[in-house]
Scaffold this motif. Structure first.
Motif, mmCIF file in Angstrom:
data_model
loop_
_atom_site.group_PDB
_atom_site.id
_atom_site.type_symbol
_atom_site.label_atom_id
_atom_site.label_comp_id
_atom_site.label_asym_id
_atom_site.label_seq_id
_atom_site.Cartn_x
_atom_site.Cartn_y
_atom_site.Cartn_z
ATOM 1 N N HIS A 147 0.794 -1.226 -0.092
ATOM 2 C CA HIS A 147 -0.042 -0.057 0.018
ATOM 3 C C HIS A 147 0.919 1.166 -0.042
ATOM 4 C CE1 HIS A 147 -3.455 2.461 0.801
ATOM 5 N NE2 HIS A 147 -2.782 3.183 1.681
ATOM 6 N N GLU A 188 2.194 2.065 -3.549
ATOM 7 C CA GLU A 188 1.233 2.690 -4.419
ATOM 8 C C GLU A 188 0.930 3.928 -4.172
ATOM 9 O OE1 GLU A 188 -2.333 0.681 -3.552
ATOM 10 O OE2 GLU A 188 -1.802 -1.170 -4.536
ATOM 11 N N ARG A 189 1.367 4.456 -2.937
ATOM 12 C CA ARG A 189 1.197 6.053 -2.513
ATOM 13 C C ARG A 189 2.202 6.645 -2.655
ATOM 14 N NH1 ARG A 189 -3.295 5.776 2.366
ATOM 15 N NH2 ARG A 189 -2.829 8.137 2.343
ATOM 16 N N SER A 216 -1.262 2.240 6.281
ATOM 17 C CA SER A 216 -0.417 1.062 6.422
ATOM 18 C C SER A 216 -0.603 0.016 7.569
ATOM 19 C CB SER A 216 1.062 1.270 6.178
ATOM 20 O OG SER A 216 1.866 0.214 6.347
ATOM 21 N N ARG A 269 -4.034 -2.055 7.509
ATOM 22 C CA ARG A 269 -3.799 -3.042 6.845
ATOM 23 C C ARG A 269 -2.848 -4.293 7.449
ATOM 24 N NH1 ARG A 269 -5.023 1.019 4.043
ATOM 25 N NH2 ARG A 269 -6.222 0.881 1.878
#
Length: 251
Positions: free
Chosen positions: A19, A22-23, A45, A48
């Motif tokens: 994640h 992706e960011r 993060s 998750r």
């Protein structure tokens, strides 16, 4: 049981780290203070990672950097760092990681570090060595101290309680003794580099638990030479000679 816990740690670090990847480079949603920075990515993060851990081990104690004690009790205690290197992340620097350590009564038993941008995965088990992307690695080295590159790690409390001058003096002494000192904004990344012999040493001054538990497990299981030469000081190196020289320098 430890194999299951290890699998969960890997899945948690990958979930948070992917994640972050992706960011990365697309957001600066962060809160800056004098000595720290918190970003929305930290929290995302962590959510998750915690989802993975709680689904697999609802009876384990969990401490996460952003949330604190999520649960208590149980045979194992998790220490979760959802974004080690937040300053780097928000600055667009690719040195950051997710990390998780699992402790029992004897200390860290499982450790995992995932570096999203380079897709590096480190897994350590007490008594079972360190695997880097699936292959066993060691902190072997033959670089003499004067040619060594070492990381210097300080905890957040050092910045807050007036010990920055002490830290600066230690860092300067290390610089005199070695080729290069890396001021670590992402300790877990550097612990991984030490574990596979790419970094010659790590010196810590009152480090934060979120990185230190997993770091010490990586160092010891990779066969690094380690020591605690003073209050709040931890030293790890690829050879006993480098370790001893680093100890002499910080003293």
């Amino acid at each position: 049981m430890l194999s299951t816990v290890e699998n969960t740690a890997v899945r948690a670090c990958l979930a948070g780290g992917r994640h972050l990847r992706e960011r990365f480079g697309r957001e600066v949603d962060a809160e800056f203070s004098r000595y720290d920075v918190k970003s929305a990515a930290d929290r995302a993060s962590e959510e998750r990672m915690l989802d993975v851990i709680r689904d697999s081990h609802p009876d384990h104690a969990v401490y996460a950097e952003e949330s604190g004690d999520v649960s208590v009790g149980g045979e194992y205690r998790w220490v979760v760092d959802p974004l080690d290197g937040t300053n780097n992340f928000v600055s667009g620097l690719p040195s950051f990681a997710t990390a998780a350590a699992v402790l029992d009564d004897d200390g860290p038993a499982i450790g995992c570090v995932y570096v999203p941008v380079s897709d590096d995965l480190y897994v350590a088990r007490r008594g079972g060595g360190v695997r880097y992307d699936g292959d066993y690695v060691s902190a072997d080295g033959d670089v003499p101290t004067e040619k060594a590159t070492v990381a210097f790690v300080i905890g957040h409390d050092v910045k807050r309680d007036g010990r920055l001058d002490d830290a600066a003096a230690m860092q300067a002494a290390l610089g005199d003794a070695t080729k290069r000192v890396v001021e670590s904004w992402s300790p877990c990344v550097h612990w991984g580099a030490l574990a596979r012999g790419r970094l010659d040493g790590v010196v810590c001054f009152h480090p934060d638990d979120e990185e230190q538990h997993v770091g010490e497990l990586l160092a010891s299981e990779a066969g690094a030479s380690t020591a605690r030469p003073g209050d709040g000081v931890y030293v790890a190196a690829t050879t006993p000679a480098v370790r001893d020289d680093l100890i002499a320098a910080v003293r």
